[in-house]
Design a protein around this motif. Structure first.
Motif, PDB file in Angstrom:
ATOM      1  N   PRO A  60      68.695 -37.838  55.616  1.00 16.74           N
ATOM      2  CA  PRO A  60      68.961 -38.246  56.998  1.00 16.74           C
ATOM      3  C   PRO A  60      68.294 -37.267  57.963  1.00 16.74           C
ATOM      4  O   PRO A  60      68.343 -36.056  57.740  1.00 16.74           O
ATOM      5  CB  PRO A  60      70.483 -38.126  57.112  1.00 16.74           C
ATOM      6  CG  PRO A  60      70.861 -37.085  56.119  1.00 16.74           C
ATOM      7  CD  PRO A  60      69.796 -37.030  55.057  1.00 16.74           C
ATOM      8  N   ASP A 109      68.173 -41.174  62.218  1.00 13.97           N
ATOM      9  CA  ASP A 109      69.476 -41.418  62.828  1.00 13.97           C
ATOM     10  C   ASP A 109      69.362 -41.487  64.349  1.00 13.97           C
ATOM     11  O   ASP A 109      69.978 -40.702  65.063  1.00 13.97           O
ATOM     12  CB  ASP A 109      70.415 -40.282  62.392  1.00 13.97           C
ATOM     13  CG  ASP A 109      71.870 -40.562  62.733  1.00 13.97           C
ATOM     14  OD1 ASP A 109      72.182 -41.719  63.042  1.00 13.97           O
ATOM     15  OD2 ASP A 109      72.675 -39.615  62.685  1.00 13.97           O
ATOM     16  N   TYR A 121      67.628 -36.327  62.234  1.00 17.81           N
ATOM     17  CA  TYR A 121      67.922 -36.585  63.640  1.00 17.81           C
ATOM     18  C   TYR A 121      67.211 -35.517  64.459  1.00 17.81           C
ATOM     19  O   TYR A 121      67.511 -34.337  64.317  1.00 17.81           O
ATOM     20  CB  TYR A 121      69.431 -36.536  63.867  1.00 17.81           C
ATOM     21  CG  TYR A 121      69.847 -36.665  65.314  1.00 17.81           C
ATOM     22  CD1 TYR A 121      69.440 -37.762  66.076  1.00 17.81           C
ATOM     23  CD2 TYR A 121      70.634 -35.695  65.915  1.00 17.81           C
ATOM     24  CE1 TYR A 121      69.812 -37.876  67.395  1.00 17.81           C
ATOM     25  CE2 TYR A 121      71.020 -35.812  67.236  1.00 17.81           C
ATOM     26  CZ  TYR A 121      70.601 -36.900  67.973  1.00 17.81           C
ATOM     27  OH  TYR A 121      70.972 -37.008  69.286  1.00 17.81           O
ATOM     28  N   GLN A 148      66.542 -26.681  54.929  1.00 20.92           N
ATOM     29  CA  GLN A 148      67.487 -25.650  54.492  1.00 20.92           C
ATOM     30  C   GLN A 148      67.750 -25.817  53.005  1.00 20.92           C
ATOM     31  O   GLN A 148      68.115 -24.870  52.328  1.00 20.92           O
ATOM     32  CB  GLN A 148      68.798 -25.761  55.267  1.00 20.92           C
ATOM     33  CG  GLN A 148      68.745 -25.128  56.636  1.00 20.92           C
ATOM     34  CD  GLN A 148      70.127 -25.013  57.244  1.00 20.92           C
ATOM     35  OE1 GLN A 148      70.722 -26.002  57.644  1.00 20.92           O
ATOM     36  NE2 GLN A 148      70.642 -23.804  57.304  1.00 20.92           N
ATOM     37  N   GLU A 196      64.182 -34.121  64.304  1.00 19.23           N
ATOM     38  CA  GLU A 196      63.611 -33.054  63.478  1.00 19.23           C
ATOM     39  C   GLU A 196      62.095 -33.005  63.614  1.00 19.23           C
ATOM     40  O   GLU A 196      61.384 -32.683  62.662  1.00 19.23           O
ATOM     41  CB  GLU A 196      63.982 -33.250  61.997  1.00 19.23           C
ATOM     42  CG  GLU A 196      65.470 -33.248  61.689  1.00 19.23           C
ATOM     43  CD  GLU A 196      66.092 -31.854  61.740  1.00 19.23           C
ATOM     44  OE1 GLU A 196      65.373 -30.887  62.038  1.00 19.23           O
ATOM     45  OE2 GLU A 196      67.308 -31.759  61.492  1.00 19.23           O
ATOM     46  N   SER A 205      70.462 -26.426  64.763  1.00 18.00           N
ATOM     47  CA  SER A 205      71.465 -27.243  64.093  1.00 18.00           C
ATOM     48  C   SER A 205      71.954 -28.356  65.011  1.00 18.00           C
ATOM     49  O   SER A 205      72.163 -28.150  66.191  1.00 18.00           O
ATOM     50  CB  SER A 205      72.635 -26.369  63.669  1.00 18.00           C
ATOM     51  OG  SER A 205      73.643 -27.195  63.132  1.00 18.00           O
ATOM     52  N   LYS A 206      72.123 -29.547  64.442  1.00 17.25           N
ATOM     53  CA  LYS A 206      72.596 -30.681  65.228  1.00 17.25           C
ATOM     54  C   LYS A 206      74.107 -30.703  65.281  1.00 17.25           C
ATOM     55  O   LYS A 206      74.701 -31.545  65.928  1.00 17.25           O
ATOM     56  CB  LYS A 206      72.074 -31.992  64.641  1.00 17.25           C
ATOM     57  CG  LYS A 206      70.558 -32.036  64.461  1.00 17.25           C
ATOM     58  CD  LYS A 206      69.857 -31.830  65.795  1.00 17.25           C
ATOM     59  CE  LYS A 206      68.343 -31.720  65.666  1.00 17.25           C
ATOM     60  NZ  LYS A 206      67.864 -30.742  64.715  1.00 17.25           N
ATOM     61  N   GLY A 251      67.370 -32.790  56.201  1.00 16.67           N
ATOM     62  CA  GLY A 251      65.982 -32.926  56.624  1.00 16.67           C
ATOM     63  C   GLY A 251      65.430 -31.721  57.347  1.00 16.67           C
ATOM     64  O   GLY A 251      64.381 -31.800  57.982  1.00 16.67           O
ATOM     65  N   ASP A 252      66.118 -30.583  57.260  1.00 13.64           N
ATOM     66  CA  ASP A 252      65.639 -29.426  58.019  1.00 13.64           C
ATOM     67  C   ASP A 252      65.087 -28.336  57.112  1.00 13.64           C
ATOM     68  O   ASP A 252      64.867 -27.216  57.543  1.00 13.64           O
ATOM     69  CB  ASP A 252      66.770 -28.865  58.879  1.00 13.64           C
ATOM     70  CG  ASP A 252      67.990 -28.507  58.044  1.00 13.64           C
ATOM     71  OD1 ASP A 252      67.930 -28.664  56.812  1.00 13.64           O
ATOM     72  OD2 ASP A 252      68.995 -28.072  58.620  1.00 13.64           O
ATOM     73  N   ARG A 258      66.784 -22.863  58.853  1.00 17.34           N
ATOM     74  CA  ARG A 258      66.119 -24.067  59.325  1.00 17.34           C
ATOM     75  C   ARG A 258      64.635 -23.821  59.485  1.00 17.34           C
ATOM     76  O   ARG A 258      64.233 -22.769  59.946  1.00 17.34           O
ATOM     77  CB  ARG A 258      66.673 -24.431  60.695  1.00 17.34           C
ATOM     78  CG  ARG A 258      67.799 -25.384  60.617  1.00 17.34           C
ATOM     79  CD  ARG A 258      68.245 -25.739  61.996  1.00 17.34           C
ATOM     80  NE  ARG A 258      68.898 -27.035  61.898  1.00 17.34           N
ATOM     81  CZ  ARG A 258      68.250 -28.169  62.005  1.00 17.34           C
ATOM     82  NH1 ARG A 258      66.976 -28.198  62.280  1.00 17.34           N
ATOM     83  NH2 ARG A 258      68.889 -29.303  61.841  1.00 17.34           N
TER      84      ARG A 258
HETATM   85  N1  UDP Z   1      71.612 -35.195  61.137  1.00 18.02           N
HETATM   86  C1  UDP Z   1      71.671 -36.577  61.293  1.00 18.02           C
HETATM   87  N2  UDP Z   1      72.443 -37.097  62.296  1.00 18.02           N
HETATM   88  C2  UDP Z   1      73.164 -36.305  63.151  1.00 18.02           C
HETATM   89  C3  UDP Z   1      73.125 -34.906  62.950  1.00 18.02           C
HETATM   90  C4  UDP Z   1      72.339 -34.385  61.940  1.00 18.02           C
HETATM   91  O1  UDP Z   1      71.041 -37.321  60.558  1.00 18.02           O
HETATM   92  O2  UDP Z   1      73.826 -36.834  64.031  1.00 18.02           O
HETATM   93  C5  UDP Z   1      70.776 -34.628  60.065  1.00 18.02           C
HETATM   94  C6  UDP Z   1      69.871 -33.491  60.498  1.00 18.02           C
HETATM   95  O3  UDP Z   1      68.636 -33.982  60.975  1.00 18.02           O
HETATM   96  C7  UDP Z   1      69.704 -32.720  59.215  1.00 18.02           C
HETATM   97  C8  UDP Z   1      71.034 -32.916  58.515  1.00 18.02           C
HETATM   98  O4  UDP Z   1      71.622 -34.058  59.113  1.00 18.02           O
HETATM   99  O5  UDP Z   1      68.688 -33.262  58.414  1.00 18.02           O
HETATM  100  C9  UDP Z   1      71.928 -31.719  58.614  1.00 18.02           C
HETATM  101  O6  UDP Z   1      72.103 -31.378  59.959  1.00 18.02           O
HETATM  102  P1  UDP Z   1      72.036 -29.873  60.460  1.00 18.02           P
HETATM  103  O7  UDP Z   1      70.928 -29.147  59.806  1.00 18.02           O
HETATM  104  O8  UDP Z   1      72.004 -29.920  61.956  1.00 18.02           O
HETATM  105  O9  UDP Z   1      73.430 -29.318  59.968  1.00 18.02           O
HETATM  106  P2  UDP Z   1      73.735 -27.849  59.393  1.00 18.02           P
HETATM  107  O10 UDP Z   1      72.707 -27.561  58.350  1.00 18.02           O
HETATM  108  O11 UDP Z   1      73.625 -26.955  60.567  1.00 18.02           O
HETATM  109  O12 UDP Z   1      75.109 -27.965  58.839  1.00 18.02           O
END
Ligand code: UDP
Ligand code: MG
Length: 312
Positions: A8, A42, A10, A97, A12, A203-204, A94-95, A198
């Protein structure tokens, strides 16, 4: 065996090309070439959409599903799992990580008999308070949920077809992949994977949405908080009964009632607080029941694009 990688994304734009390149390269390491990359957009508002359309023209194994708006990470993940057709499905963020280079070793663990291979996050790169919050949350979840949810296991994982099908058959709206994945069962194996920083962007998840996700995790796997109100209520009733007997006895023997305006105020306010608190707890469950009853779909697809399509 065909592998699908479900991702997924969003907003990116900064990392999407690098993501596709690295996942593509990781899939090249696997034998047989019928693998696919399923990216669910997304409802991105930045250049991600355009970059994905462009990427389709040069990456034949790429499939992109555009959702009609932003539905949230877990819903987008669900969309990606629904769309994936592989015999095994790798799920990742998708980041970058989650390093895609680990997929072949996850695949090996799968061939050794695991239905679910999940990454155990080691060496998180987030700020210390956030890391502490994560660690606390996983500990809490483990101790309160009726479920052995592995600690520090994120969404990054590889699922067999039957595990994916079981997951998809779970109808609930508030989806917490880590919990549901553990619920599905079968043979589950964790492998340690360095959690990177990242690649681009930020972060989203705001603090609010992280708390939301944490609450989803807790409330979808527990019912005891409702029962806790009963225990507390019973204790309060016993205490009150004891005290009224004491008050009556004192009144008969001494002829005066124990005074205490302050104590009265404290007790009243405390008990109203407890009442409201548990009203809120029950409300969390009722709200979730309401969401379930409405039976809305998890997401809406706008359109789908395949690598072989160049029509745009
Ligand atoms: N993402 C998404 N929809 C959202 C928020 C995040 O598809 O509303 C995706 C985002 O692009 C990423 C993944 O979910 O690929 C994880 O998000 P993020 O890296 O922001 O979360 P963290 O790693 O900080 O927990
Ligand atoms: Mg991330």
């Amino acid at each position: 065996m065909r592998v699908s990688v479900a991702i997924p994304v969003y907003n990116e734009a900064g990392g999407i090309d690098e993501l596709i390149r690295r996942v593509d390269a990781a899939l090249d390491q696997l034998p047989v070439d019928a693998h696919e990359i399923v990216i669910v957009d997304d409802g991105s508002e930045d250049a991600t959409r355009a970059l994905l359309i462009a990427a389709c023209e040069r990456t034949s194994r790429l499939r992109v599903i555009f959702l009609s708006r932003n539905f949230g990470h877990q819903a987008a993940l669900t969309a990606a799992l629904d769309a994936a057709v592989g015999d095994v499905v790798a799920v990742m963020d998708g980041d970058l990580q989650d390093p895609p280079e680990v997929i072949p070793s996850m695949m090996q663990a799968h061939l050794d008999g695991a239905d679910v291979v999940y990454a155990i996050r080691v060496g998180r790169k987030e700020a210390l308070p956030l890391r502490m919050a994560y660690s606390l949350f996983y500990r809490l979840l483990r101790s309160v949920a009726h479920l052995d949810i592995p600690r520090d296991a994120g969404d990054f994982s590889l699922l067999s077809r039957r595990a994916v099908d079981q997951f998809r058959a779970l109808p609930e709206r508030h989806r917490f992949l880590r919990g549901l994945r553990a619920w599905v069962g079968f043979t589950q194996v964790g492998i340690p994977v360095e959690r990177g920083a990242r690649f681009a962007g930020r972060s989203k998840y705001s603090l609010r949405s992280l708390i939301r996700l944490a609450l989803d995790g807790l409330f979808s796997f527990t019912t005891w908080p409702i029962r806790a109100a009963m225990v507390l209520g019973a204790v309060a009733i016993l205490l009150a009964a004891g005290f009224s007997i004491y008050a009556v006895v004192v009144r008969l023997l001494v002829g005066s009632v124990p005074a205490g305006f302050t104590a009265l105020v404290v007790v009243t306010v405390f008990l109203s607080g407890v009442n409201l608190f548990f009203l809120g707890v029950v409300g969390e469950y009722v709200g979730r029941i309401y969401d379930e009853v409405k039976q809305r779909p998890h997401y809406v697809i706008d359109r789908e694009l395949r690598g072989s399509d160049t029509s745009g």
